[in-house]
Design a protein around this motif. Structure first.
Motif, PDB file in Angstrom:
ATOM      1  N   MET A 112     -19.954  34.185 -27.166  1.00  0.00           N
ATOM      2  CA  MET A 112     -18.331  34.548 -26.733  1.00  0.00           C
ATOM      3  C   MET A 112     -18.450  33.652 -25.517  1.00  0.00           C
ATOM      4  N   LEU A 113     -17.182  33.283 -25.505  1.00  0.00           N
ATOM      5  CA  LEU A 113     -16.716  32.518 -24.026  1.00  0.00           C
ATOM      6  C   LEU A 113     -18.049  32.317 -23.442  1.00  0.00           C
ATOM      7  N   LYS A 114     -17.626  33.007 -22.468  1.00  0.00           N
ATOM      8  CA  LYS A 114     -18.285  32.896 -21.039  1.00  0.00           C
ATOM      9  C   LYS A 114     -19.803  32.345 -21.530  1.00  0.00           C
ATOM     10  N   ASP A 115     -20.585  32.733 -22.081  1.00  0.00           N
ATOM     11  CA  ASP A 115     -21.840  32.271 -22.458  1.00  0.00           C
ATOM     12  C   ASP A 115     -21.840  30.749 -23.008  1.00  0.00           C
ATOM     13  N   VAL A 116     -20.619  30.568 -23.627  1.00  0.00           N
ATOM     14  CA  VAL A 116     -20.839  29.005 -24.047  1.00  0.00           C
ATOM     15  C   VAL A 116     -20.531  28.406 -22.529  1.00  0.00           C
ATOM     16  N   LEU A 117     -19.398  29.051 -21.619  1.00  0.00           N
ATOM     17  CA  LEU A 117     -18.599  28.231 -20.827  1.00  0.00           C
ATOM     18  C   LEU A 117     -20.601  28.308 -19.511  1.00  0.00           C
ATOM     19  N   LYS A 118     -20.987  28.737 -19.636  1.00  0.00           N
ATOM     20  CA  LYS A 118     -22.214  28.980 -19.118  1.00  0.00           C
ATOM     21  C   LYS A 118     -23.400  28.195 -18.931  1.00  0.00           C
ATOM     22  N   THR A 119     -23.733  28.706 -20.556  1.00  0.00           N
ATOM     23  CA  THR A 119     -24.459  27.671 -21.315  1.00  0.00           C
ATOM     24  C   THR A 119     -23.734  25.776 -20.608  1.00  0.00           C
ATOM     25  N   ALA A 120     -22.617  25.666 -21.265  1.00  0.00           N
ATOM     26  CA  ALA A 120     -22.185  24.246 -20.552  1.00  0.00           C
ATOM     27  C   ALA A 120     -22.559  23.759 -19.068  1.00  0.00           C
ATOM     28  N   ILE A 121     -23.015  24.753 -18.088  1.00  0.00           N
ATOM     29  CA  ILE A 121     -22.799  24.557 -16.285  1.00  0.00           C
ATOM     30  C   ILE A 121     -23.609  24.184 -16.634  1.00  0.00           C
ATOM     31  N   GLY A 122     -24.949  25.053 -17.241  1.00  0.00           N
ATOM     32  CA  GLY A 122     -26.702  25.492 -17.005  1.00  0.00           C
ATOM     33  C   GLY A 122     -27.094  23.643 -17.656  1.00  0.00           C
ATOM     34  N   ALA A 123     -26.271  22.481 -17.931  1.00  0.00           N
ATOM     35  CA  ALA A 123     -26.464  21.782 -18.254  1.00  0.00           C
ATOM     36  C   ALA A 123     -26.840  20.368 -16.966  1.00  0.00           C
ATOM     37  N   CYS A 124     -25.900  20.609 -16.087  1.00  0.00           N
ATOM     38  CA  CYS A 124     -26.156  20.367 -14.654  1.00  0.00           C
ATOM     39  C   CYS A 124     -27.457  19.681 -14.709  1.00  0.00           C
ATOM     40  N   THR A 125     -28.333  21.198 -14.733  1.00  0.00           N
ATOM     41  CA  THR A 125     -29.974  21.449 -13.973  1.00  0.00           C
ATOM     42  C   THR A 125     -30.517  20.274 -15.329  1.00  0.00           C
ATOM     43  N   LEU A 126     -30.377  20.311 -16.889  1.00  0.00           N
ATOM     44  CA  LEU A 126     -31.656  19.351 -17.466  1.00  0.00           C
ATOM     45  C   LEU A 126     -31.895  18.189 -16.406  1.00  0.00           C
TER      46      LEU A 126
END
Length: 129
Positions: A112-126
């Motif tokens: 779902m969109l909310k999960d895709v958004l959360k994953t993309a934002i999580g890239a901040c910590t990669l």
């Protein structure tokens, strides 16, 4: 499947990020919306609106942006959309390259969109190293 729009001030940058992400997530509808309508450096709200409409398959659209004024142009593009679609579009506060790639992979799973958004934002910590 969630679609993705890549908004960069450079059409070459947006196209390059799209190429990389599409390799990782072949079935995701990824649209590059880089540069201005006349091919210059900058962003264009109408170009972004058109990209959102192309990326939308009914499951929402994630917008990835490179710089602050790209956010402003994306927000302006949202104003041109009907209310129903606008409610299913998110602008990610995430690194444009890494966020697009991990977001596209997540979208390819049917998330779902909310999960895709959360994953993309999580890239901040990669970490890279």
């Amino acid at each position: 499947m969630v679609g993705i729009v890549i908004v960069s001030h450079s059409s070459k940058v947006a196209d390059g990020i799209k190429d990389i992400a599409q390799q990782m997530a072949k079935d995701v509808n990824i649209i590059a919306a880089g540069g201005t309508a006349d091919g210059e450096i900058g962003t264009d709200a109408f170009k972004i609106q058109e990209a959102i409409l192309k990326a939308n398959t009914g499951n929402g659209v994630l917008i990835m942006v490179d710089l602050g004024s790209a956010v402003l142009s994306a927000e302006t593009a949202l104003e041109f959309l009907d209310e129903e679609l606008r409610q299913n579009v998110c602008i990610a506060d995430a690194p444009i390259v890494e966020g697009t790639i991990v977001g596209a992979v997540q979208a390819s799973t049917g998330a779902m969109l909310k999960d895709v958004l959360k994953t993309a934002i999580g890239a901040c910590t990669l970490r890279k190293i």
